[in-house]
Design a protein around this motif. Structure first.
Motif, PDB file in Angstrom:
ATOM      1  N   LEU A 279      29.534  65.760 190.696  1.00 60.28           N
ATOM      2  CA  LEU A 279      30.923  66.638 189.921  1.00 60.28           C
ATOM      3  C   LEU A 279      31.602  67.005 191.478  1.00 60.28           C
ATOM      4  O   LEU A 279      32.475  66.784 191.970  1.00 60.28           O
ATOM      5  CB  LEU A 279      30.751  67.942 189.017  1.00 60.28           C
ATOM      6  CG  LEU A 279      30.226  67.183 188.119  1.00 60.28           C
ATOM      7  CD1 LEU A 279      30.716  68.622 187.307  1.00 60.28           C
ATOM      8  CD2 LEU A 279      31.958  66.741 187.798  1.00 60.28           C
ATOM      9  N   GLN A 306      37.243  68.909 182.926  1.00 56.04           N
ATOM     10  CA  GLN A 306      36.164  68.724 181.638  1.00 56.04           C
ATOM     11  C   GLN A 306      36.186  68.916 180.443  1.00 56.04           C
ATOM     12  O   GLN A 306      35.794  68.685 179.612  1.00 56.04           O
ATOM     13  CB  GLN A 306      35.114  68.346 182.428  1.00 56.04           C
ATOM     14  CG  GLN A 306      33.690  68.678 182.468  1.00 56.04           C
ATOM     15  CD  GLN A 306      32.820  67.486 182.898  1.00 56.04           C
ATOM     16  OE1 GLN A 306      33.021  66.792 183.678  1.00 56.04           O
ATOM     17  NE2 GLN A 306      31.797  67.792 182.087  1.00 56.04           N
ATOM     18  N   ALA A 317      34.049  62.840 178.571  1.00 60.13           N
ATOM     19  CA  ALA A 317      34.120  64.057 179.434  1.00 60.13           C
ATOM     20  C   ALA A 317      34.256  63.777 181.259  1.00 60.13           C
ATOM     21  O   ALA A 317      34.550  63.953 181.766  1.00 60.13           O
ATOM     22  CB  ALA A 317      33.152  64.812 178.774  1.00 60.13           C
ATOM     23  N   LEU A 318      33.135  63.285 180.662  1.00 60.08           N
ATOM     24  CA  LEU A 318      32.428  62.328 182.476  1.00 60.08           C
ATOM     25  C   LEU A 318      33.491  60.989 183.186  1.00 60.08           C
ATOM     26  O   LEU A 318      33.637  61.037 183.982  1.00 60.08           O
ATOM     27  CB  LEU A 318      31.151  61.592 182.939  1.00 60.08           C
ATOM     28  CG  LEU A 318      29.826  62.222 183.895  1.00 60.08           C
ATOM     29  CD1 LEU A 318      29.275  61.251 183.387  1.00 60.08           C
ATOM     30  CD2 LEU A 318      30.157  62.912 184.996  1.00 60.08           C
ATOM     31  N   SER A 320      36.318  61.189 182.341  1.00 65.53           N
ATOM     32  CA  SER A 320      38.000  61.993 182.453  1.00 65.53           C
ATOM     33  C   SER A 320      37.932  62.126 183.670  1.00 65.53           C
ATOM     34  O   SER A 320      38.669  62.101 184.836  1.00 65.53           O
ATOM     35  CB  SER A 320      38.119  62.741 181.399  1.00 65.53           C
ATOM     36  OG  SER A 320      37.103  64.052 181.729  1.00 65.53           O
ATOM     37  N   ASN A 321      36.852  62.318 184.231  1.00 63.61           N
ATOM     38  CA  ASN A 321      36.773  63.282 185.571  1.00 63.61           C
ATOM     39  C   ASN A 321      37.150  61.910 186.755  1.00 63.61           C
ATOM     40  O   ASN A 321      37.677  62.077 187.682  1.00 63.61           O
ATOM     41  CB  ASN A 321      35.734  63.380 186.586  1.00 63.61           C
ATOM     42  CG  ASN A 321      35.401  65.294 185.738  1.00 63.61           C
ATOM     43  OD1 ASN A 321      36.135  65.685 185.635  1.00 63.61           O
ATOM     44  ND2 ASN A 321      34.602  65.684 185.262  1.00 63.61           N
TER      45      ASN A 321
END
Lengths: 343, 351
Positions: A279, A306, A317-318, A320-321
Motif C-alpha cells: 500500500l 479500500q 478491494a486490493l 481497486s487500489n
C-alpha cells in the motif's frame, strides 16, 4: 525585412480548468467521499467506513512519508522501509506488555500515557535502527538504484529473520488499551474509538511535518535539497547530515506507523512490514515520489477507496487500489503532485 | 559447433567450464546416477529453477530492471497448465494449450505493466510489480472456485508421463523405463532448449543493446535506440519464459498452489540465486540455482547440526536454527552485492 509581429497582450483570466488544476488532487479526495456517500445506501455505514478509511489513510501516510522524503532528498529508494514498520510494532508490543498494569486499567489518562510511552519507545528504537541501516546498508550504494533496491531488500530479509529470532516465529496478538476498546455512537454510526485516535495522531503528525517543512529553517533546507541538492551544498549546508536526519526521522515515523498499524490489526507478524509496503508504494507512486502533500492525499484516497470497495464488493478491494494507481498514472504519469527537480 | 550452440558465449574460465559440465552431466543423467525419488525431484527442480533464474537474469542482469513480479509470471504458466488439464482433460494438447496460453498472458501482462511504468521511470517498475504481484497472489487465493484457493489444484497429466506407463520392457541401466523417466527428460530437454535460447538472445544484437541501456540509458537513447521499446521487449520475453518454466514445474509436480508458485518467498529465492550466482551472466543462473536448491534440500540438515552443537550457549542456537538459514543467506546476499556484484561466475572469470 518582415515587420515585427504585432504586440497584442491578452489580459484574459485563466480558464476555470487551469485555476482548478492545482487543487485537483484534494478535490479528488472530496469527490471520493461524495461518491462513497452516493454508492453506499445507509448513511451510518458510510460514516463508519469514512472514519475507518481516514484512519487507515493516516496510518499509511505516517509510514510512507519518510520513504517519499528520503527519495526526494537523496534519490535513495528504500525497499527495506517495511522492516522499520515491523520492528516498531514488535518493540511497541513489548512496551505494551511491560506497561500492562497501565493499559489494563480503565483509566483514559493512564492508557494514553502508556500509549505515548510505547510510541516514544518504538520510535526511539526504529530511529536508532534507521541510523544503523543508513550507515551500514544504504551509504555504500548512494547513486545506484539497482544496488539500492537489492541491498535494502537484503536488509529487509535479515531484519525480518532477526525479529523471528528475538520474538519467535508465531504471530502475536495485541489487546488495545482498555479505554480505547469499543466504539462510540455518533448519528447512528458506530465509530471505533481507536480509529478516531489514529485519525487524530495522523493529523497531528501531518500538521507537525507541514509546519516543520514550511516554517522552520531545517524544513527550508530539506525542501531546497529536494529541489536542487547541489545548490544547497554549494551554499555551505552539509546535505548528507540533513539526509541522515531525514532518514532517521522517516524510520522513526515508520516505527510509529507500525505501532498504530499493529494496534489497528490487533495482530502482528514479522512480515507485516512488507505487506503494508504494498500500500505504501502505491501511495508514494500516486502521490508523486518526493512529495509529502501528494503522499498525504494519496494515502487518504487509498484508505477511503479500500474501505468503500471492501464494503461494496469485498473481493475487489486490493484490485481497486491497483486500478486507482493505473488511473492516476494515466492522468498524471509522475504522480498527482510531481516534484519538480531543478536539474 | 559447440561454440555455435552456446552462441559464442563460452564460460571463459577452466574452473567454470568444469563446474558447468559437471552440472550438465549430473542433470542429464540424474535418473541413472542418483536413482532416488528425492534426488530426481531435486534434479528436476534445479532444471526448472535454472530457466526461471536465467529469465530473471535476462531482466535484472542484462536489462538492469528490477521486477518483483517474476513469480506471478511463473504462476501464470503453472496455473495455465493446471486449468487447461483439469478443464480439457489430461492430454498433451491441454498441456500445450495451457503453456502457450500462460506464456501469452504473461507476456501481455508484462507489456501492460512495462508500458505503464517503464515509460515514466524505471524505478517505478520495481514498486508497481511488487504491488501487482501481491494483488494477483491475493486474487488467486480468493477465487477459489477457479483456482482452488489456498489449497491449489491437483490435476492429471497424460498417462504417458506417469509411473504406470512402460515404454519398453525391462530396465535401462537398472532404472525402470516408465513414464516418470519420460517426464524427467521432457523437463530436462525443455529447460536445456530454453536456456540455450536465452543464451542466444543475450548474445544477439538485441542483447547487446540491452546491456548498453543497462550501462547508460541516456547514451543509448542518444545513439538512437528506443530505450522503452527494448526494456518492454525484454520484460515480455522474460515473462513468457518464466511462464514456460512455471508450466514445466506444474507438469512435474502435477499440482499448483499459491505457496509453490506465487509466494514472495520464491521471489526472494530467485533474487538470491541471481545475485549469488552472478548477475549479467547466464551461467550465473546455472550455478546459483544449483547451489541454492541443493542447499535448500541438504544444507539445512548441516545447519541444524551446528545448532545442536552450540545448544548449551544462550541465543546462538536460535541464530543457527535450520529455519533461520534465510538470515545467513540475507547477510551473504548483502555482502555479495557490495563486494562481488558479478557473483561467483564473475569471480571465476577473474573480473
Amino acid at each position: 525585412m518582415s515587420a515585427a509581429p504585432k504586440h497584442a497582450p491578452t489580459m484574459a483570466q485563466m480558464s476555470l480548468a487551469e485555476r482548478v488544476a492545482p487543487y485537483a488532487p484534494i478535490l479528488l479526495v472530496v469527490g471520493l467521499v461524495i461518491a462513497g456517500f452516493v454508492a453506499i445506501p445507509a448513511t451510518s455505514s458510510w460514516l463508519t467506513l469514512t472514519v475507518s478509511g481516514l484512519a487507515m489513510g493516516m496510518m499509511i501516510f505516517i509510514m510512507a512519508s519518510g520513504l517519499t522524503l528520503v527519495f526526494g532528498l537523496m534519490d535513495v529508494i528504500n525497499f527495506g522501509h517495511g522492516a522499520f514498520v515491523s520492528v516498531g510494532a514488535f518493540v511497541g508490543v513489548s512496551f505494551l506488555l511491560l506497561l500492562e498494569h497501565m493499559t489494563g486499567a480503565p483509566n483514559l489518562l493512564w492508557n494514553l500515557t502508556a500509549l505515548m510511552v510505547t510510541i516514544v519507545g518504538a520510535m526511539a528504537a526504529t530511529g536508532l535502527m534507521g541510523y544503523a541501516f543508513e550507515r551500514v546498508i544504504v551509504k555504500p550504494v548512494y547513486g545506484h538504484h539497482l544496488k539500492q533496491i537489492l541491498v535494502t531488500m537484503g536488509g529487509l530479509i535479515v531484519v525480518e529473520q532477526l525479529i523471528i529470532v528475538l520474538w519467535g516465529p508465531e504471530e502475536i496478538y495485541i489487546t488495545r488499551p482498555e479505554a480505547l476498546k469499543g466504539a462510540i455512537t455518533f448519528a447512528g454510526a458506530a465509530l471505533e474509538k481507536y480509529r478516531l485516535v489514529a485519525v487524530g495522531i495522523g493529523l497531528v503528525v501531518f500538521l507537525a511535518m507541514r509546519y516543520t517543512l514550511r516554517r522552520t529553517k531545517i524544513g527550508l533546507i530539506v525542501r531546497a535539497g529536494v529541489e536542487n541538492g547541489e545548490m544547497v551544498q554549494a551554499l555551505g549546508y552539509n546535505l548528507r547530515m540533513v539526509f541522515i536526519g531525514v532518514f532517521v526521522a522517516g524510520s522513526a515515523l515508520a516505527g510509529l506507523g507500525g505501532v498504530l498499524w499493529g494496534l489497528y490489526q490487533e495482530v502482528i507478524t514479522a512480515h507485516m512490514g512488507n505487506q503494508t509496503m504494498i500500500l505504501v508504494f502505491i501511495v508514494v507512486i500516486i502521490g508523486g515520489l518526493g512529495s509529502v502533500e501528494g503522499c498525504f492525499i494519496g494515502a487518504l484516497m487509498v484508505g477511503l477507496l479500500q474501505n468503500y470497495v471492501a464494503f461494496l464488493e469485498p473481493k475487489a478491494a486490493l484490485i481497486s487500489n491497483i486500478a486507482l494507481m493505473v488511473a492516476i498514472l494515466m492522468w498524471r504519469p509522475m504522480g498527482m503532485i510531481p516534484v519538480v527537480k531543478a536539474k | 559447433m559447440l561454440k555455435t550452440l552456446v552462441s559464442g558465449d563460452t564460460p571463459r574460465s577452466p574452473i567454470l567450464l568444469a563446474v558447468l559440465l559437471a552440472i550438465l552431466v549430473c542433470l542429464a543423467l540424474a535418473p541413472f546416477l542418483f536413482p532416488g525419488v528425492r534426488s530426481v525431484d531435486t534434479a528436476a527442480r534445479i532444471c526448472i529453477f535454472i530457466v526461471l533464474v536465467a529469465s530473471y537474469d535476462l531482466l535484472l542482469g542484462y536489462g538492469g530492471i528490477v521486477s518483483f513480479a517474476h513469480t506471478m509470471f511463473f504462476g501464470l504458466g503453472a496455473y495455465g497448465v493446471a486449468l487447461a488439464s483439469s478443464r480439457m482433460g489430461p492430454g498433451f494438447d491441454s498441456l500445450l494449450v495451457g503453456s502457450v496460453a500462460g506464456a501469452g498472458l504473461a507476456a501481455l501482462l508484462a507489456l501492460v505493466i512495462g508500458l505503464f511504468s517503464l515509460r515514466v521511470r524505471a524505478i517505478f517498475f520495481a514498486m508497481i510489480t511488487l504491488a501487482v504481484a501481491s494483488a494477483v497472489a491475493v486474487l488467486v487465493s480468493q477465487l477459489s472456485s477457479l483456482t482452488g484457493g489456498e489449497d491449489g489444484l491437483s490435476f492429471k497429466i497424460p498417462r504417458a508421463l506417469g509411473p504406470a506407463f512402460k515404454f519398453m520392457d525391462g530396465e535401462i541401466f537398472g532404472v525402470k523405463a516408465n513414464g516418470k523417466l519420460l517426464k524427467y527428460y521432457l523437463v530436462f530437454i525443455s529447460c536445456f532448449v530454453l536456456f540455450l535460447l536465452m543464451l542466444r538472445v543475450v548474445n544477439s544484437p538485441f542483447g547487446r543493446v540491452l546491456q548498453a541501456i543497462r550501462e547508460n540509458d541516456f547514451r543509448a537513447e542518444a545513439i538512437g535506440y528506443r530505450v522503452v521499446h527494448y526494456r518492454v521487449a525484454a520484460t515480455c520475453l522474460s515473462a513468457a519464459i518464466a511462464a514456460l518454466a512455471g508450466a514445466l514445474y506444474a507438469i512435474w509436480l502435477r499440482y499448483v498452489g499459491p505457496d509453490t508458485t506465487l509466494s514472495m518467498e520464491i521471489m526472494i529465492d530467485i533474487l538470491l540465486m541471481v545475485v549469488i550466482g552472478g548477475m549479467g551472466t547466464m551461467y550465473g543462473a546455472v550455478i546459483g540455482a544449483t547451489l541454492f536448491v541443493l542447499a535448500q534440500n541438504y544444507l539445512q540438515n548441516v545447519l541444524s547440526l551446528a545448532g545442536e552443537s552450540v545448544s548449551a550457549l544462550p541465543f546462538l542456537p536460535d541464530l543457527l536454527n535450520a529455519d533461520r538459514w534465510l538470515l545467513w543467506l540475507g547477510v551473504l546476499f548483502i555482502l555479495s552485492v557490495y563486494f562481488f556484484p558479478t557473483g561467483i561466475v564473475g569471480r571465476l572469470r577473474g573480473k
